[in-house]
Design an enzyme around this catalytic site. Structure first.
Site, PDB file in Angstrom:
ATOM      1  N   THR A 137     -21.633   3.477  -0.144  1.00 33.96           N
ATOM      2  CA  THR A 137     -22.087   4.625   0.269  1.00 33.96           C
ATOM      3  C   THR A 137     -23.149   5.542  -0.334  1.00 33.96           C
ATOM      4  O   THR A 137     -23.813   6.339   0.367  1.00 33.96           O
ATOM      5  CB  THR A 137     -20.822   5.599   0.399  1.00 33.96           C
ATOM      6  N   LEU A 150     -19.426   1.973  -3.535  1.00 33.10           N
ATOM      7  CA  LEU A 150     -20.654   1.907  -4.116  1.00 33.10           C
ATOM      8  C   LEU A 150     -21.726   1.938  -2.983  1.00 33.10           C
ATOM      9  O   LEU A 150     -22.736   2.537  -3.243  1.00 33.10           O
ATOM     10  CB  LEU A 150     -20.736   0.573  -4.862  1.00 33.10           C
ATOM     11  N   LYS A 189     -22.863   7.553  -2.648  1.00 31.68           N
ATOM     12  CA  LYS A 189     -22.345   8.748  -3.141  1.00 31.68           C
ATOM     13  C   LYS A 189     -21.954   8.762  -4.592  1.00 31.68           C
ATOM     14  O   LYS A 189     -21.524   9.588  -5.238  1.00 31.68           O
ATOM     15  CB  LYS A 189     -21.289   9.343  -2.130  1.00 31.68           C
ATOM     16  N   TYR A 194       1.012  -1.097   0.037  1.00 33.43           N
ATOM     17  CA  TYR A 194      -0.020  -0.034   0.046  1.00 33.43           C
ATOM     18  C   TYR A 194       0.893   1.230   0.072  1.00 33.43           C
ATOM     19  O   TYR A 194       1.312   1.609   0.935  1.00 33.43           O
ATOM     20  CB  TYR A 194      -0.905  -0.144   1.367  1.00 33.43           C
ATOM     21  N   LEU A 217     -17.907  -1.729   1.914  1.00 34.76           N
ATOM     22  CA  LEU A 217     -18.485  -0.767   1.091  1.00 34.76           C
ATOM     23  C   LEU A 217     -18.692  -0.736  -0.418  1.00 34.76           C
ATOM     24  O   LEU A 217     -19.071  -0.238  -1.148  1.00 34.76           O
ATOM     25  CB  LEU A 217     -18.441   0.564   1.712  1.00 34.76           C
ATOM     26  N   ALA A 218     -18.023  -2.039  -0.807  1.00 33.25           N
ATOM     27  CA  ALA A 218     -18.094  -2.304  -2.190  1.00 33.25           C
ATOM     28  C   ALA A 218     -17.290  -1.104  -3.041  1.00 33.25           C
ATOM     29  O   ALA A 218     -17.772  -0.586  -3.966  1.00 33.25           O
ATOM     30  CB  ALA A 218     -19.398  -2.730  -2.872  1.00 33.25           C
TER      31      ALA A 218
END
Length: 317
Positions: free
Chosen positions: A199, A197, A201, A46, A193-194
């Site tokens: 969210t 998606l 938003k 990361y 939260l995919a």
């Protein structure tokens, strides 16, 4: 380790999620600890160590007990099963120890290795050796598929499985969670939260920057497509989200309901939503304080999944 149900996923603060500022990311990490989060999940890739190094700063400056999980394996190029050998794994661990500024890693996870790795006992013997040396306290795996999770739990000292589970990925609940519970294996839920998606938003006009995997990995160009929008076609996902918005009660957000839905499954140890800003952390953590979801909400999620999502992902993962 007793960890917070809503913990912190540190992929976004390392990169591949659009613009990110270290000071803002560090503020998000601190806010998480302020709110009782005591488990942070990261990986050596990361930001090529950027995420681990930010966490090292947090560990140095905060006095609370904070558990850190990192991952190893994706630095391999090419990313092949034979690269998961004793020498490489120890080298990856040594690098993470330095990045994190610690003497021992709380939880080391194999980072979505090729399926063959789960059938190679020598890989897990190498992890046992790292544990004996004191370089890691515990080890687990991060998997792409339910079949990989099931195979991994056959190794006696495996402590955790990190898996994608959300309103768009229901298969683990029926095919893996019972085995995890029986084996007393911790379940760390990633991509809860995919990729944003869930969210509510994101819409068809949303533009993602070039360095955001939701732009460059939409079809699995860089890594498994399941890591981006949970492998769901964006248009399909947006249609499902519009239906799911109808179940959100007053005073909550779709993201919070999506996280609270995950916590309805008692096999889940924690979910690790990402956050780049303190206010995102606050919204995520509030999800754990919501009351249990009713049967109507649970049933609606299943119905939307069966009709729209199941055909795209269920048999693939």
């Amino acid at each position: 380790m007793h960890v917070s149900e809503i913990s912190f996923g540190a992929w976004a603060i390392g990169g591949n999620w659009g613009p990110v500022k270290d000071e803002e990311s560090y503020a998000a990490l601190n806010r998480a600890v302020d709110l009782g989060v005591n488990f942070i999940d990261t990986a050596d890739v990361y930001g090529d160590g950027r995420s681990e190094q930010l966490i090292a700063r947090l560990l140095k400056e905060r006095k609370e007990e904070i558990f850190v999980a990192t991952k190893a394996g994706r630095r391999l190029s090419p990313h092949t099963a034979d690269g998961y050998n004793r020498a490489n794994l120890e080298a990856f661990v040594d690098r993470s120890l330095k990045n994190l500024g610690v003497d021992s890693i709380d939880l080391l996870q194999l980072h979505c290795p090729p399926t063959e790795v789960y059938h190679q006992p020598e890989v897990f013997r190498a992890l046992d050796e790292l544990k004996r040396k004191g370089k890691i306290r515990y080890y687990g795996v991060s998997v792409e598929k339910v079949a990989e999770a099931l195979k991994a739990t056959e190794y006696a000292d495996l402590q955790s499985v990190q898996i994608i589970f959300n309103m768009f990925r229901l298969k683990p609940a029926t095919e893996f969670f019972p085995k995890a519970k029986k084996r007393r294996v911790g379940v760390i839920v990633r991509v809860p939260l995919a990729s944003g998606l869930l969210t509510g938003k994101i819409n068809a006009q949303t533009k993602f920057t070039e360095d955001d995997h939701r732009n460059f990995n939409r079809h699995g160009e860089a890594f498994d497509v399941g890591e981006t929008f949970s492998g769901v076609n964006l248009e399909t996902g947006l249609e499902a989200v519009e239906e799911l918005k109808t179940i959100v009660p007053q005073g909550a957000t779709l993201a919070q309901i999506a996280l609270r839905w995950i916590l309805m499954f008692d096999s889940v140890t924690c979910a690790i939503p990402g956050a780049k800003r303190p206010e995102q952390v606050e919204e995520n953590v509030r999800a754990a304080r919501l009351p249990p979801l009713g049967d109507g909400i649970m049933s609606k999620v299943q119905t939307v999944y069966d009709r729209l999502i199941r055909p795209e992902v269920h048999d693939r993962y």
